[in-house]
Design a protein around this motif. Structure first.
Motif, PDB file in Angstrom:
ATOM      1  N   ILE A 191       0.871  -1.183   0.000  1.00 52.55           N
ATOM      2  CA  ILE A 191       0.000   0.000   0.000  1.00 52.55           C
ATOM      3  C   ILE A 191       0.899   1.222   0.000  1.00 52.55           C
ATOM      4  CG2 ILE A 191      -1.762   1.303   1.244  1.00 52.55           C
ATOM      5  CD1 ILE A 191      -2.729  -1.286   2.466  1.00 52.55           C
ATOM      6  N   THR A 192       0.677   2.103  -0.976  1.00 52.44           N
ATOM      7  CA  THR A 192       1.479   3.327  -1.075  1.00 52.44           C
ATOM      8  C   THR A 192       0.583   4.529  -0.896  1.00 52.44           C
ATOM      9  OG1 THR A 192       1.215   3.402  -3.472  1.00 52.44           O
ATOM     10  CG2 THR A 192       3.141   2.249  -2.628  1.00 52.44           C
ATOM     11  N   THR A 193       1.012   5.467  -0.092  1.00 52.77           N
ATOM     12  CA  THR A 193       0.280   6.707   0.146  1.00 52.77           C
ATOM     13  C   THR A 193       1.143   7.882  -0.258  1.00 52.77           C
ATOM     14  OG1 THR A 193      -0.845   5.682   2.027  1.00 52.77           O
ATOM     15  CG2 THR A 193      -0.958   8.086   1.848  1.00 52.77           C
ATOM     16  N   ASP A 194       0.606   8.690  -1.161  1.00 52.69           N
ATOM     17  CA  ASP A 194       1.339   9.878  -1.604  1.00 52.69           C
ATOM     18  C   ASP A 194       1.316  10.917  -0.479  1.00 52.69           C
ATOM     19  OD1 ASP A 194       2.478  12.014  -2.828  1.00 52.69           O
ATOM     20  OD2 ASP A 194       1.025  12.177  -4.469  1.00 52.69           O
ATOM     21  N   ILE A 195       2.493  11.142   0.123  1.00 51.59           N
ATOM     22  CA  ILE A 195       2.574  12.115   1.223  1.00 51.59           C
ATOM     23  C   ILE A 195       3.349  13.357   0.781  1.00 51.59           C
ATOM     24  CG2 ILE A 195       2.367  10.361   3.020  1.00 51.59           C
ATOM     25  CD1 ILE A 195       5.427  10.503   3.338  1.00 51.59           C
TER      26      ILE A 195
END
Length: 466
Positions: free
Chosen positions: A262-266
């Protein structure tokens, strides 16, 4: 001439026939035994075994079929047809399939069937022809209830669709990889994160899509997650082909024999953090400036408060003056209401006097004038005079006052004569005017009372206003 068979020939033939009869009897017994075993086998099956003839009537159904359809054996073999146990929607394709079987072909398919109680189930059928010699005389087949399997398939499909919709609607990127770190599936957010389409990613190794994955050591960490099952999280900078470097929060965990990521653009969060720090620095600087401004503002506020108190005092004094003026105005209004009431009473009294004078002082003489020797023209004038006097003393006159004010005196005369049924020629003679002038007045009257472009009869409209 045919030779007569000898005794020896007859004996040999008889022995041959006896041998054939024995063989035939053995074959019949073998066939009956085979049929008995076949029936025993079919009756022990959980699947439905059936046979029907060219008319579609069942000639055989095993115990599983009797139990499934809810009919007795007598009901099934007593004339029940194939179409009786198939839903209307599936009857047409069923007829086509049966037609192919009677041509010597086999048929496989799914149909929705009806039980005796009206409930339905989905069945998978395998059917073939029954031969008698070279002719197809019926159909035999096996029917399996696949309702539960279909429901499970539908539930699985719906679950997969919901999962796919959920993943595609997520803001975070989801990716599934196999044990060799080859992509199996990704959602739309992951497509955007990698900057390439799903079709270009599926099947490729993560090192091909994210070349820095080995340099940063994440590749070995992913393999360790698959091996040990221990998840890990990390924040990193990932190059994007379109947007440049992006700050990504990565969470990796084991899924079956593979890996889930799971990747979250921060990136925005990082920018916000930097902006927040800059804002804090700016805030400290501005606090100092604001402190000095507040000191000046407090001084100005004290002055303003003193000014407001002075203004409030003046407003209170003016309020007292307004209260006195208000009382004066109320007294004036009371006097005006008394005057208006007196005027209305005078008006009513005047109207009563006018009506009395017309009825008591004018009407009797007009009646005497009518009885004196008058010619036709004078009688006409007298009738008009009497009618106008009646209008003056009737409610009609009061109702007409509003629109009569719009008419000229001549137009009022013309309107009254029209109301009494006088023609244009007669009105012209009464008023000593030309017919063209009367037509001109009629046109003006229609315009002023609002029926210029309507097909309404002028006299009828005037009479309707009474």
């Amino acid at each position: 001439m045919t030779e007569k068979p000898t005794y020896k020939d007859l004996k040999q033939r008889t022995e041959g026939l006896e041998k054939e009869a024995v063989e035939h009897k053995r074959a019949e017994e073998a066939l009956r035994e085979s049929e008995r075993k076949y029936r025993h086998l079919t009756e022990s099956l959980l699947d439905i075994v059936y046979e029907f003839d060219r008319e579609g009537k069942f000639t055989y159904v095993n115990e599983a079929g009797i139990h499934m359809f809810g009919y007795s054996k007598e009901e099934i073999l007593g004339g029940l047809r194939v179409e009786d146990i198939i839903t209307k929607e599936d009857r047409a394709p069923s007829r086509r399939a049966i037609g192919e079987i009677f041509k010597g072909n086999t048929a496989v398919g799914e149909r929705t069937f009806l039980r005796k109680d009206g409930t339905q189930f989905i069945g998978e059928i395998h059917s073939g022809p029954i031969y008698k010699g070279k002719d197809v005389v019926g159909v035999t087949g096996v029917l399996r209830d696949i309702t539960t399997a279909k429901q499970a398939e539908e539930a699985l499909r719906e679950t997969q669709e919901r999962l796919s919709k959920f993943m595609d609607s997520a803001i975070d990127g989801f990716a599934l990889l196999d044990s060799h770190l080859n992509f199996v599936d990704i959602n739309k957010a992951a497509e955007a994160s990698f900057g390439i389409s799903k079709n270009e990613i599926i099947g490729k190794n993560i090192s091909e899509i994210a070349p820095d994955v080995k340099q940063t050591g994440r590749y070995d960490k992913y393999l360790r997650v698959i091996k040990t099952g221990d998840p890990f999280s990390i924040d990193g900078v990932v190059p994007h082909p379109k947007f440049g470097d992006m700050h990504i929060a990565i969470r990796a965990f084991k899924v079956g024999d593979g890996l889930g990521i799971i990747t979250t653009d921060i990136t925005e969060r990082k920018r916000a953090e930097d902006a927040l720090q800059n804002a804090r620095d700016e805030l400290e600087r501005r606090v100092e400036e604001r402190t000095a401004e507040l000191a000046r503002a407090n001084e100005e506020l004290s002055t303003e408060i003193a000014e407001r108190k002075r203004v409030e005092k003046e407003l209170k004094e003016r309020g007292k003056e307004l209260e006195g003026k208000t009382r004066n105005l109320e007294e004036v209004n009371t006097a005006l209401r008394v005057l208006l009431k007196s005027r209305e009473e005078d008006k009513a009294e005047l109207e009563e006097k006018v009506l009395f004078n017309v009825r008591e002082l004018v009407a009797p003489y007009l009646e005497k004038l009518k009885k004196s020797g008058l010619d036709d023209k004078q009688k006409g004038y007298t009738n008009i005079l009497e009618s106008n006097l009646n209008d003056i003393t009737s409610p009609f006159s009061q109702r007409l006052s509003s629109w009569y004010l719009k008419l000229t005196p001549t137009e009022i005369q013309v309107a009254n004569l029209i109301k009494y049924g006088k023609s244009t020629k007669e009105i012209a003679e009464f008023l000593n005017l030309s017919s063209q002038t009367i037509e001109f007045h009629r046109k003006n009257i229609r315009e002023k009372i609002g029926i210029k472009n309507k097909r309404a009869n002028l006299r009828t409209h005037l009479l309707s206003m009474e």
